[in-house]
Design a protein around this motif. Sequence first.
Motif, short mmCIF file in Angstrom:
data_model
loop_
_atom_site.label_atom_id
_atom_site.label_comp_id
_atom_site.label_asym_id
_atom_site.label_seq_id
_atom_site.Cartn_x
_atom_site.Cartn_y
_atom_site.Cartn_z
N ASP A 120 0.81 -1.22 0.00
CA ASP A 120 0.00 0.00 0.00
C ASP A 120 0.84 1.27 0.00
N ASP A 121 2.02 1.23 0.62
CA ASP A 121 2.87 2.42 0.67
C ASP A 121 3.74 2.58 -0.57
N GLY A 122 3.59 1.68 -1.55
CA GLY A 122 4.36 1.77 -2.78
C GLY A 122 5.61 0.91 -2.79
N THR A 123 5.95 0.31 -1.68
CA THR A 123 7.11 -0.56 -1.61
C THR A 123 6.84 -1.83 -2.40
N ILE A 124 7.86 -2.26 -3.15
CA ILE A 124 7.75 -3.49 -3.94
C ILE A 124 8.57 -4.56 -3.24
N VAL A 125 7.93 -5.63 -2.85
CA VAL A 125 8.59 -6.74 -2.16
C VAL A 125 8.78 -7.86 -3.16
N CYS A 126 10.04 -8.22 -3.44
CA CYS A 126 10.38 -9.25 -4.42
C CYS A 126 10.74 -10.55 -3.72
N ALA A 127 10.41 -11.67 -4.36
CA ALA A 127 10.71 -12.98 -3.79
C ALA A 127 12.18 -13.33 -3.95
N THR A 128 12.82 -12.89 -5.05
CA THR A 128 14.23 -13.21 -5.29
C THR A 128 14.98 -11.97 -5.74
N PRO A 129 16.30 -11.96 -5.60
CA PRO A 129 17.10 -10.83 -6.11
C PRO A 129 17.01 -10.68 -7.63
N GLY A 142 11.71 3.44 -7.13
CA GLY A 142 11.04 3.39 -5.85
C GLY A 142 11.73 2.40 -4.92
N ASN A 143 11.05 2.12 -3.84
CA ASN A 143 11.61 1.25 -2.83
C ASN A 143 11.37 -0.21 -3.19
N ILE A 144 12.42 -0.90 -3.67
CA ILE A 144 12.34 -2.32 -4.02
C ILE A 144 13.13 -3.08 -2.97
N VAL A 145 12.45 -3.98 -2.28
CA VAL A 145 13.12 -4.79 -1.25
C VAL A 145 12.95 -6.25 -1.59
N ILE A 146 13.90 -7.05 -1.11
CA ILE A 146 13.86 -8.49 -1.34
C ILE A 146 13.33 -9.14 -0.07
N GLN A 147 12.40 -10.04 -0.23
CA GLN A 147 11.74 -10.71 0.89
C GLN A 147 12.78 -11.48 1.72
N ASN A 148 12.62 -11.41 3.04
CA ASN A 148 13.49 -12.12 3.99
C ASN A 148 14.92 -11.58 3.99
N GLN A 149 15.09 -10.32 3.68
CA GLN A 149 16.43 -9.72 3.77
C GLN A 149 16.39 -8.47 4.60
#
Length: 149
Positions: A120-129, A142-149
């Motif tokens: 909802d805040d625009g952050t993109i959560v990715c499963a893999t790098p 934008g803010n792209i983060v990798i899940q579990n990191q």
Amino acid sequence: MSSAHDHASHEGHGTVKTLMTGFVLAAILTIIPFGLVMADAISSKTLLISIIMICAVAQILVHLRYFLLLTSEQEHGFTMASALLALILLLIVLAGSLWVMHNMNKYMMPLPESGYTIMDDGTIVCATPEIAEQLRDAGVTGNIVIQNQ
């Protein structure tokens, strides 16, 4: 004599009624496709594009009739040559638009089909790098983060 000359010089101008009719028709022919796209009312892309193109053709004809005042009467200047020119220009514009849209769709870098979630805040959560890298390569900012990191 001057009154006859004044009348002849204004003969080709549209009346307020014809201009307002053209304006209303042009507005309706703009609102219909816009509304269908924004409301996501039609799931078939082929049908939606067909409706948009039909409205575009109708709008061009409305502009020719109500704003450029081209009628079938010979004294108003609507000849076979101008009709053919309008038809050729219409085909070029429509075919060119479809060609450009097709090529942009074909050659744009696609986003990965799955493996990421947009919060909802625009952050993109990715499963893999790798998926995060594909998103960055596609120009996603934008803010792209990798899940579990």
